[in-house]
Motif scaffolding. Sequence first.
Motif, PDB file in Angstrom:
ATOM      1  N   VAL A  73       0.839  -1.199   0.000  1.00 11.75           N
ATOM      2  CA  VAL A  73       0.000   0.000   0.000  1.00 11.75           C
ATOM      3  C   VAL A  73       0.875   1.251   0.000  1.00 11.75           C
ATOM      4  O   VAL A  73       0.614   2.202  -0.741  1.00 11.75           O
ATOM      5  N   LEU A  74       1.934   1.242   0.791  1.00 16.73           N
ATOM      6  CA  LEU A  74       2.849   2.376   0.840  1.00 16.73           C
ATOM      7  C   LEU A  74       3.494   2.625  -0.520  1.00 16.73           C
ATOM      8  O   LEU A  74       3.613   3.772  -0.964  1.00 16.73           O
ATOM      9  N   ASP A  75       3.879   1.560  -1.193  1.00 18.44           N
ATOM     10  CA  ASP A  75       4.452   1.698  -2.529  1.00 18.44           C
ATOM     11  C   ASP A  75       3.447   2.360  -3.480  1.00 18.44           C
ATOM     12  O   ASP A  75       3.820   3.220  -4.285  1.00 18.44           O
ATOM     13  N   GLN A  76       2.189   1.994  -3.358  1.00 18.81           N
ATOM     14  CA  GLN A  76       1.146   2.606  -4.187  1.00 18.81           C
ATOM     15  C   GLN A  76       0.993   4.094  -3.829  1.00 18.81           C
ATOM     16  O   GLN A  76       0.799   4.929  -4.711  1.00 18.81           O
ATOM     17  N   ALA A  87      -6.933  -0.117  -4.046  1.00 17.94           N
ATOM     18  CA  ALA A  87      -7.818  -1.266  -3.836  1.00 17.94           C
ATOM     19  C   ALA A  87      -7.926  -2.113  -5.098  1.00 17.94           C
ATOM     20  O   ALA A  87      -7.789  -3.337  -5.050  1.00 17.94           O
ATOM     21  N   THR A  88      -8.135  -1.460  -6.221  1.00 15.03           N
ATOM     22  CA  THR A  88      -8.253  -2.182  -7.485  1.00 15.03           C
ATOM     23  C   THR A  88      -6.963  -2.904  -7.828  1.00 15.03           C
ATOM     24  O   THR A  88      -6.970  -4.082  -8.201  1.00 15.03           O
ATOM     25  N   SER A  89      -5.848  -2.213  -7.663  1.00 16.08           N
ATOM     26  CA  SER A  89      -4.547  -2.782  -7.998  1.00 16.08           C
ATOM     27  C   SER A  89      -4.212  -4.009  -7.145  1.00 16.08           C
ATOM     28  O   SER A  89      -3.655  -4.987  -7.642  1.00 16.08           O
ATOM     29  N   LEU A  90      -4.567  -3.946  -5.857  1.00 16.93           N
ATOM     30  CA  LEU A  90      -4.216  -5.026  -4.939  1.00 16.93           C
ATOM     31  C   LEU A  90      -5.337  -6.052  -4.770  1.00 16.93           C
ATOM     32  O   LEU A  90      -5.167  -7.046  -4.059  1.00 16.93           O
ATOM     33  N   GLY A  91      -6.484  -5.797  -5.391  1.00 14.96           N
ATOM     34  CA  GLY A  91      -7.593  -6.735  -5.292  1.00 14.96           C
ATOM     35  C   GLY A  91      -8.212  -6.791  -3.909  1.00 14.96           C
ATOM     36  O   GLY A  91      -8.608  -7.860  -3.433  1.00 14.96           O
ATOM     37  N   ILE A  92      -8.296  -5.632  -3.240  1.00 13.46           N
ATOM     38  CA  ILE A  92      -8.893  -5.547  -1.913  1.00 13.46           C
ATOM     39  C   ILE A  92      -9.913  -4.420  -1.916  1.00 13.46           C
ATOM     40  O   ILE A  92      -9.999  -3.640  -2.876  1.00 13.46           O
ATOM     41  N   SER A  93     -10.682  -4.299  -0.843  1.00 12.20           N
ATOM     42  CA  SER A  93     -11.686  -3.238  -0.778  1.00 12.20           C
ATOM     43  C   SER A  93     -11.042  -1.917  -0.342  1.00 12.20           C
ATOM     44  O   SER A  93      -9.957  -1.907   0.245  1.00 12.20           O
TER      45      SER A  93
END
Length: 125
Positions: A73-76, A87-93
């Motif tokens: 998340v930090l990298d994003q 959320a979309t990139s990592l497949g999470i809400s």
Amino acid sequence: MARSYESALDQAITAMLREAAEHAVALRRTLEQVAQLAALREQVARADEDAGNHFGDNDKAVLTRLTRREREVLDQLVHGRSNRQIATSLGISERTVKNHLRNMFAKLGVTDRTSAVVKALAKQR
């Protein structure tokens, strides 16, 4: 008739002044964040000139306390992505992203996204 027109104008003026005040607060916060980034940029430039490492092992240890997902998340965040994009990139809400951000902010000792990015970039240096 003139009274109601004056009242409507007064209400419009009041609403515009409130909106201007809200924008001033947001602008001040944005300028503070730009100043943080500029200070980091100056620090990076100095470090390049000195060719030394200004961050000790204790500083880098903060990043190792983050979970794998928090580091993702930090990298994003470093790449300027929104919660929705993360959320979309990592497949999470988005709610899960917010939970990771809250936990990460606590571990890094910051209160906002920009401060987290500044701290992470400084500690990786």
